[in-house]
Design a protein around this motif. Structure first.
Motif, short mmCIF file in Angstrom:
data_model
loop_
_atom_site.label_atom_id
_atom_site.label_comp_id
_atom_site.label_asym_id
_atom_site.label_seq_id
_atom_site.Cartn_x
_atom_site.Cartn_y
_atom_site.Cartn_z
N ARG A 45 14.45 0.50 1.49
CA ARG A 45 13.89 0.35 2.83
C ARG A 45 12.92 -0.84 2.82
N VAL A 46 13.13 -1.75 3.75
CA VAL A 46 12.27 -2.90 3.91
C VAL A 46 11.68 -2.82 5.31
N MET A 47 10.37 -2.99 5.42
CA MET A 47 9.72 -2.88 6.72
C MET A 47 10.33 -3.85 7.73
N PHE A 48 10.62 -3.34 8.93
CA PHE A 48 11.21 -4.09 10.04
C PHE A 48 12.66 -4.51 9.74
N SER A 49 13.30 -3.90 8.74
CA SER A 49 14.70 -4.20 8.45
C SER A 49 15.49 -2.91 8.37
N GLN A 50 16.81 -3.06 8.36
CA GLN A 50 17.69 -1.90 8.32
C GLN A 50 17.70 -1.30 6.91
N ARG A 51 17.72 0.02 6.86
CA ARG A 51 17.80 0.74 5.60
C ARG A 51 19.15 0.50 4.95
N ARG A 52 19.16 0.34 3.60
CA ARG A 52 20.41 0.10 2.88
C ARG A 52 20.63 1.20 1.85
N ARG A 53 21.88 1.65 1.73
CA ARG A 53 22.23 2.71 0.79
C ARG A 53 23.48 2.31 0.02
N SER A 54 23.44 2.50 -1.30
CA SER A 54 24.62 2.30 -2.15
C SER A 54 24.83 3.56 -2.96
N PRO A 71 0.83 -1.21 0.00
CA PRO A 71 0.00 0.00 0.00
C PRO A 71 0.86 1.26 0.00
N SER A 72 0.42 2.28 -0.72
CA SER A 72 1.22 3.50 -0.86
C SER A 72 1.45 4.21 0.47
N PHE A 73 0.49 4.09 1.42
CA PHE A 73 0.63 4.78 2.70
C PHE A 73 1.60 4.07 3.65
N ALA A 74 1.86 2.77 3.41
CA ALA A 74 2.79 2.01 4.26
C ALA A 74 3.40 0.88 3.44
N PRO A 75 4.29 1.20 2.49
CA PRO A 75 4.85 0.16 1.62
C PRO A 75 5.70 -0.84 2.40
N LEU A 76 5.63 -2.09 1.98
CA LEU A 76 6.46 -3.12 2.61
C LEU A 76 7.92 -2.95 2.20
N ILE A 77 8.13 -2.60 0.93
CA ILE A 77 9.47 -2.36 0.40
C ILE A 77 9.41 -1.11 -0.46
N SER A 78 10.39 -0.24 -0.32
CA SER A 78 10.49 0.92 -1.20
C SER A 78 11.95 1.06 -1.63
N ARG A 79 12.13 1.48 -2.85
CA ARG A 79 13.49 1.69 -3.36
C ARG A 79 13.50 2.91 -4.26
N ARG A 80 14.51 3.74 -4.09
CA ARG A 80 14.74 4.87 -4.98
C ARG A 80 16.09 4.67 -5.66
N MET A 81 16.09 4.82 -6.99
CA MET A 81 17.32 4.78 -7.77
C MET A 81 17.45 6.15 -8.42
N SER A 82 18.50 6.89 -8.09
CA SER A 82 18.64 8.27 -8.54
C SER A 82 19.99 8.49 -9.20
N SER A 83 19.95 9.18 -10.35
CA SER A 83 21.16 9.56 -11.07
C SER A 83 21.20 11.08 -11.18
N ASP A 84 22.38 11.66 -10.95
CA ASP A 84 22.55 13.11 -10.97
C ASP A 84 23.81 13.42 -11.78
N GLY A 85 23.71 14.34 -12.75
CA GLY A 85 24.89 14.64 -13.55
C GLY A 85 24.64 15.71 -14.57
N ARG A 86 25.39 15.63 -15.70
CA ARG A 86 25.39 16.67 -16.73
C ARG A 86 25.02 16.09 -18.09
N LEU A 87 24.46 16.96 -18.94
CA LEU A 87 24.18 16.62 -20.32
C LEU A 87 25.31 17.17 -21.18
#
Length: 362
Positions: A217-226, A186-202
């Motif tokens: 982010r996984v519910m009841f688990s530690q957040r992971r960042r790469s 559900p959008s108000f409380a997702p079980l798993i969410s992931r954002r993939m973001s790229s930032d740069g120049r053209l």
């Protein structure tokens, strides 16, 4: 007393090592929790409607030195040349083609306006451009305007899953951001969410990523960042190692817009069996990614039936890295209408466009 000092020395060294280890661990926590680049903000002012694909966008090219002519002679405008060299290549993939004169079809919704083409094509009334002026390229209609795409999500992750996703491509001058946001549950409380973001120049050669972030982010688990940091000819990987990279390298998010640009400009042909090579850096390793064009497919979407081209990697990624199949729609500026992101045969998500894309001003 000497023997006592000898006994205490290992203890002191152990304390020093432990203190340094704690400091390094704390520094690692700080870096892992460091905020991602501020998200650019754009106003979306129109819906993109499906329309007949526009001709490949012209790229500004240097003109030869003008030749003196009699005053009464009328010199026709120099034709604009379509097609560009792919990133890192020394010759174009497609033969140059002359852009046809503007027609009424060029103003159809979903195509690139003729006025934009005119702004990027050298006109006869312009003075001869210097080499330095040519180098200062302002990104033009060879890049899609800022666009927001919304998707319906289905797939399998330890069972059938559903959710939603969105892709946001943002242009501000030569600065770009590409965000892929996925929420399972559900959008108000997702079980798993992931954002993939790229930032740069053209750049004239294509997208040049400077930073890539994955935030999971996984519910009841530690957040992971790469995080990947690009330095031109090298990249700092998620584990901190620094590796050389080839010209034209892309990340997991920027690759989709790089593909759109290749088709918009005609640098790569849409032809069944054709293979497109993209140097790709994923969080765990590098690849020379090969997308094979399988052929045309009609997809049933919220916008009605859309004709698309199906692109699939010729091999799977390893070590938990993700692969993505893409269905692009020429009638929607070659944007991705469907994405299937796969970790392995049993773990994947399928994103299908569920509304008309929204775009900012051209």
């Amino acid at each position: 007393m000497r023997w006592l000092a000898l006994l205490l020395l290992p203890v002191l060294l152990a304390h020093l090592w432990l203190g340094e280890a704690v400091h390094s661990l704390r520094q690692g926590w700080t870096e892992a929790a460091a905020p991602m680049p501020a998200r650019l903000v754009v106003s979306y002012v129109r819906e993109l409607k499906a329309a007949r694909p526009a001709a490949p966008v012209a790229q500004r090219v240097a003109k030869p030195k003008p030749v003196a002519r009699p005053a009464q002679a009328k010199v026709p405008p120099e034709p604009a040349v379509a097609g560009i060299a792919a990133a890192g290549a020394s010759a174009p993939f497609a033969e140059p083609a002359v852009v046809e004169a503007p027609t009424e079809a060029a103003s159809e919704p979903g195509t690139l306006p003729t006025s934009e083409l005119a702004q990027t094509s050298p006109a006869a009334s312009e003075p001869a451009a210097s080499a330095s002026a040519i180098d200062e390229v302002v990104p033009g209609p060879e890049w899609p305007p800022s666009t927001l795409l919304s998707y319906r999500l289905s797939g399998n992750y330890r069972g059938e899953v559903h959710g939603n996703a969105q892709v946001e491509w943002i242009r501000q001058g030569e600065h770009y951001q590409m965000h892929l946001d996925v929420a399972i549950g559900p959008s108000f409380a997702p079980l798993i969410s992931r954002r993939m973001s790229s930032d740069g120049r053209l750049t004239p050669a294509g997208i040049a990523p400077q930073r890539y972030d994955e935030d999971t982010r996984v519910m009841f688990s530690q957040r992971r960042r790469s995080t990947l940091l690009f330095h031109g000819d090298s990249v700092t990987m998620a584990n901190g190692s620094r590796e050389p990279v080839p010209s034209g390298v892309q990340d997991a998010a920027s690759q989709f817009v790089q593909l759109t640009r290749l088709f918009l400009t005609g640098a790569e042909p849409l032809r069944a069996g054709h293979v497109i090579d993209i140097p790709l850096v994923l969080p765990k390793r590098q690849y020379l990614w090969r997308y094979e064009i399988l052929g045309e497919e009609e997809l049933q979407t919220a916008m009605g039936p859309l004709q698309t081209w199906h692109l699939k990697p010729s091999k799977a990624a390893g070590g938990g890295d993700l692969t993505a199949e893409v269905w692009i729609a020429p009638s929607l500026q070659y944007l991705p209408v469907r994405l299937r992101i796969r970790q392995d045969e049993q773990t994947y998500i399928d994103l299908m466009l569920n509304a008309a894309p929204k775009q900012g001003a051209p």
